[in-house]
Design a protein around this motif. Structure first.
Motif, PDB file in Angstrom:
ATOM      1  N   LEU A 183      45.181 103.008 -18.168  1.00  0.00           N
ATOM      2  CA  LEU A 183      46.399 102.900 -19.130  1.00  0.00           C
ATOM      3  C   LEU A 183      46.906 101.500 -18.949  1.00  0.00           C
ATOM      4  O   LEU A 183      47.478 100.824 -20.038  1.00  0.00           O
ATOM      5  CB  LEU A 183      47.585 104.004 -18.998  1.00  0.00           C
ATOM      6  CG  LEU A 183      48.774 103.689 -19.529  1.00  0.00           C
ATOM      7  CD1 LEU A 183      48.400 103.703 -21.200  1.00  0.00           C
ATOM      8  CD2 LEU A 183      49.591 104.689 -19.467  1.00  0.00           C
ATOM      9  N   ASP A 242      53.751  94.119 -19.930  1.00  0.00           N
ATOM     10  CA  ASP A 242      53.093  95.297 -20.744  1.00  0.00           C
ATOM     11  C   ASP A 242      53.081  96.488 -19.833  1.00  0.00           C
ATOM     12  O   ASP A 242      53.433  97.506 -20.249  1.00  0.00           O
ATOM     13  CB  ASP A 242      51.784  94.981 -21.370  1.00  0.00           C
ATOM     14  CG  ASP A 242      52.107  93.928 -22.647  1.00  0.00           C
ATOM     15  OD1 ASP A 242      53.355  93.786 -23.287  1.00  0.00           O
ATOM     16  OD2 ASP A 242      51.251  93.310 -22.994  1.00  0.00           O
ATOM     17  N   ASN A 243      52.572  96.292 -18.622  1.00  0.00           N
ATOM     18  CA  ASN A 243      52.164  97.585 -17.881  1.00  0.00           C
ATOM     19  C   ASN A 243      53.491  97.985 -17.292  1.00  0.00           C
ATOM     20  O   ASN A 243      53.596  99.076 -17.018  1.00  0.00           O
ATOM     21  CB  ASN A 243      51.322  96.867 -16.700  1.00  0.00           C
ATOM     22  CG  ASN A 243      49.764  96.700 -17.142  1.00  0.00           C
ATOM     23  OD1 ASN A 243      49.504  97.309 -18.322  1.00  0.00           O
ATOM     24  ND2 ASN A 243      49.115  95.879 -16.564  1.00  0.00           N
ATOM     25  N   ARG A 246      54.670 100.212 -19.902  1.00  0.00           N
ATOM     26  CA  ARG A 246      53.907 101.411 -19.756  1.00  0.00           C
ATOM     27  C   ARG A 246      54.109 102.247 -18.765  1.00  0.00           C
ATOM     28  O   ARG A 246      54.031 103.535 -18.935  1.00  0.00           O
ATOM     29  CB  ARG A 246      52.417 101.053 -19.675  1.00  0.00           C
ATOM     30  CG  ARG A 246      51.803 100.519 -21.073  1.00  0.00           C
ATOM     31  CD  ARG A 246      50.387  99.992 -21.052  1.00  0.00           C
ATOM     32  NE  ARG A 246      50.083  99.344 -22.044  1.00  0.00           N
ATOM     33  CZ  ARG A 246      49.442  98.057 -22.088  1.00  0.00           C
ATOM     34  NH1 ARG A 246      49.003  97.431 -21.067  1.00  0.00           N
ATOM     35  NH2 ARG A 246      48.980  97.364 -23.444  1.00  0.00           N
ATOM     36  N   ARG A 249      57.343 104.378 -19.636  1.00  0.00           N
ATOM     37  CA  ARG A 249      56.970 105.135 -20.472  1.00  0.00           C
ATOM     38  C   ARG A 249      56.299 106.575 -19.912  1.00  0.00           C
ATOM     39  O   ARG A 249      56.646 107.608 -20.198  1.00  0.00           O
ATOM     40  CB  ARG A 249      56.369 104.636 -21.763  1.00  0.00           C
ATOM     41  CG  ARG A 249      57.229 103.723 -22.700  1.00  0.00           C
ATOM     42  CD  ARG A 249      56.231 103.474 -23.940  1.00  0.00           C
ATOM     43  NE  ARG A 249      55.166 102.629 -23.729  1.00  0.00           N
ATOM     44  CZ  ARG A 249      54.929 101.197 -23.763  1.00  0.00           C
ATOM     45  NH1 ARG A 249      56.014 100.674 -24.011  1.00  0.00           N
ATOM     46  NH2 ARG A 249      53.869 100.707 -23.626  1.00  0.00           N
ATOM     47  N   CYS A 250      55.622 106.083 -18.852  1.00  0.00           N
ATOM     48  CA  CYS A 250      54.929 107.155 -18.080  1.00  0.00           C
ATOM     49  C   CYS A 250      56.057 108.117 -17.431  1.00  0.00           C
ATOM     50  O   CYS A 250      55.987 109.303 -17.318  1.00  0.00           O
ATOM     51  CB  CYS A 250      53.944 106.780 -17.049  1.00  0.00           C
ATOM     52  SG  CYS A 250      52.175 106.184 -17.828  1.00  0.00           S
ATOM     53  N   TRP A 268      46.118 110.244 -19.615  1.00  0.00           N
ATOM     54  CA  TRP A 268      45.896 109.455 -20.855  1.00  0.00           C
ATOM     55  C   TRP A 268      44.431 108.850 -20.653  1.00  0.00           C
ATOM     56  O   TRP A 268      43.655 108.816 -21.948  1.00  0.00           O
ATOM     57  CB  TRP A 268      46.771 108.043 -20.693  1.00  0.00           C
ATOM     58  CG  TRP A 268      46.814 107.125 -21.646  1.00  0.00           C
ATOM     59  CD1 TRP A 268      47.199 106.957 -23.063  1.00  0.00           C
ATOM     60  CD2 TRP A 268      45.560 105.991 -21.928  1.00  0.00           C
ATOM     61  NE1 TRP A 268      46.513 106.096 -23.839  1.00  0.00           N
ATOM     62  CE2 TRP A 268      45.623 105.525 -23.051  1.00  0.00           C
ATOM     63  CE3 TRP A 268      44.690 105.417 -20.888  1.00  0.00           C
ATOM     64  CZ2 TRP A 268      44.990 104.318 -23.361  1.00  0.00           C
ATOM     65  CZ3 TRP A 268      43.950 104.520 -21.064  1.00  0.00           C
ATOM     66  CH2 TRP A 268      43.773 103.684 -22.431  1.00  0.00           C
ATOM     67  N   LEU A 306      52.270 105.999 -25.098  1.00  0.00           N
ATOM     68  CA  LEU A 306      52.037 105.436 -23.972  1.00  0.00           C
ATOM     69  C   LEU A 306      51.485 103.862 -23.770  1.00  0.00           C
ATOM     70  O   LEU A 306      51.911 103.357 -23.017  1.00  0.00           O
ATOM     71  CB  LEU A 306      51.237 106.411 -22.785  1.00  0.00           C
ATOM     72  CG  LEU A 306      51.872 107.654 -22.558  1.00  0.00           C
ATOM     73  CD1 LEU A 306      50.910 108.555 -22.100  1.00  0.00           C
ATOM     74  CD2 LEU A 306      53.032 107.468 -21.646  1.00  0.00           C
ATOM     75  N   ARG A 307      50.489 104.001 -24.587  1.00  0.00           N
ATOM     76  CA  ARG A 307      49.654 102.716 -24.389  1.00  0.00           C
ATOM     77  C   ARG A 307      50.588 101.382 -25.367  1.00  0.00           C
ATOM     78  O   ARG A 307      50.758 100.369 -24.968  1.00  0.00           O
ATOM     79  CB  ARG A 307      48.205 102.598 -25.224  1.00  0.00           C
ATOM     80  CG  ARG A 307      47.553 101.478 -25.401  1.00  0.00           C
ATOM     81  CD  ARG A 307      47.103 101.168 -24.022  1.00  0.00           C
ATOM     82  NE  ARG A 307      46.061  99.986 -24.191  1.00  0.00           N
ATOM     83  CZ  ARG A 307      45.372  99.416 -22.998  1.00  0.00           C
ATOM     84  NH1 ARG A 307      45.773  99.862 -22.100  1.00  0.00           N
ATOM     85  NH2 ARG A 307      44.674  98.407 -23.446  1.00  0.00           N
ATOM     86  N   HIS A 308      51.019 101.735 -26.399  1.00  0.00           N
ATOM     87  CA  HIS A 308      51.638 100.912 -27.489  1.00  0.00           C
ATOM     88  C   HIS A 308      53.080 100.842 -27.616  1.00  0.00           C
ATOM     89  O   HIS A 308      53.715  99.951 -28.060  1.00  0.00           O
ATOM     90  CB  HIS A 308      50.806 100.884 -28.575  1.00  0.00           C
ATOM     91  CG  HIS A 308      49.283 100.773 -28.603  1.00  0.00           C
ATOM     92  ND1 HIS A 308      48.842  99.490 -28.360  1.00  0.00           N
ATOM     93  CD2 HIS A 308      48.387 101.627 -28.967  1.00  0.00           C
ATOM     94  CE1 HIS A 308      47.563  99.704 -28.497  1.00  0.00           C
ATOM     95  NE2 HIS A 308      47.259 101.087 -28.630  1.00  0.00           N
TER      96      HIS A 308
END
Length: 310
Positions: A183, A242-243, A246, A249-250, A268, A306-308
């Motif tokens: 992810l 970005d990570n 993510r 969000r996780c 994911w 999760l990704r975007h």
């Protein structure tokens, strides 16, 4: 030497549903860089949980990883299959992929592992001085000799990977691919020359329906951490803006589902078709926690969010 567990591995790369998710995990780890008893505990726990495949390289742990796995396999024949990689020396440097060099490394790998047939053999690097056809011929010669069962490549540029898939298919064989995939998308400049699955690689994997062995599927523990850390004195390649989003969000989804962020991130990866995540636990408890992801079914909307983030 015992045969590899063909009966267990038949159809391995056809399993896509979550009920088969335990079998889609591939076990990595610091084999050869730790006491063999520690490795044995993890290998046993993974096999007992329904795992089928352990992955390593002829070069890992300065050449000691395969013997460490072989120590366990000789005591537990027909239990786990092995994927290994050739093409690096014990320092990790690329070697020329001429037929003699590759056959010599495979011969040594079989001896190290104590098996007649290696289940999955991958080129650990490419050799751009050689045609893809020549490199495919070398792989096929190993299959025809009974030394390996499935073949493919790791860390190849997408155009060369696509060409290898075509060349192998023309010779009656299906390629296997191996790249970093999780992810968290790493900063390429900090990966030390290894490649992650960018859109171009993913297009090749999907176009040719290649099984993808995804190393660092847990992003080196990134989703389990709250802060930053260095790796071998270098910045964490996964610690990007970005990570970090993510990871947030996780955590949010994990709180809703009553689980951990790293479990969500690994679920994911399992959600993606054609992907077999390689986990690198240091303890049996970490194996158990990783395997919990197989029971976490994400919706398409959750996976996309999760990704975007949308």
């Amino acid at each position: 030497m015992p045969h590899s567990p063909v009966h267990l591995l038949d159809g391995l790369f056809a399993q896509q549903d979550m009920e088969s998710a335990a079998h889609r995990f591939v076990l990595g780890g610091p084999f050869g860089a730790e006491p063999v008893e520690t490795s044995a505990e993890r290998l046993t726990r993974f096999a007992d949980a329904g795992g089928l495949l352990v992955e390593t390289s002829h070069s890992y742990a300065k050449g000691q990883a395969e013997p460490a796995i072989g120590h366990w396999l000789r005591r537990n024949p027909g239990t786990l299959g092995v994927a290994t990689k050739v093409g690096h020396d014990t320092t990790g440097a690329d070697l020329p992929l001429d037929r003699d060099t590759v056959h010599d490394q495979v011969r040594a790998a079989r001896d190290n592992l104590g098996v007649r047939t290696i289940d999955v053999l991958l080129y650990h690097c490419d050799d751009p001085t050689r045609s893809v056809a020549e490199l495919a011929d070398t792989l096929v010669s190993l299959v025809e000799a009974g030394h390996v069962r499935r073949v493919g490549a790791s860390n190849w540029q997408p155009d060369r990977l696509s060409a290898l898939a075509v060349e192998l298919a023309e010779r009656g064989h299906d390629a296997v691919a191996s790249y970093q995939f999780s992810l968290a998308e790493p900063e390429p400049a900090l990966l030390g020359g290894s490649l992650h699955v960018d859109p171009a690689v993913l297009d090749v994997v999907r176009a040719h329906r290649l099984p993808l062995l995804a190393w660092s599927a847990q992003a080196r523990g990134y989703f389990a951490r709250t802060g930053t850390r260095e790796t071998n004195g270098r910045p964490d390649p996964y610690d990007t803006e970005d990570n970090r989003a993510r990871r947030r969000r996780c955590r949010e989804l994990a709180a809703e589902l009553g689980t951990r962020p790293e479990t969500v991130a690994l679920a994911w990866t399992l959600h993606q078709s054609q992907v077999w995540p390689s986990i690198g636990p240091r303890t049996t408890d970490q194996i158990d926690r990783s395997l919990q992801a197989r029971g976490l079914r994400l919706t398409g909307a959750q996976a996309n969010w999760l990704r975007h983030g949308r």
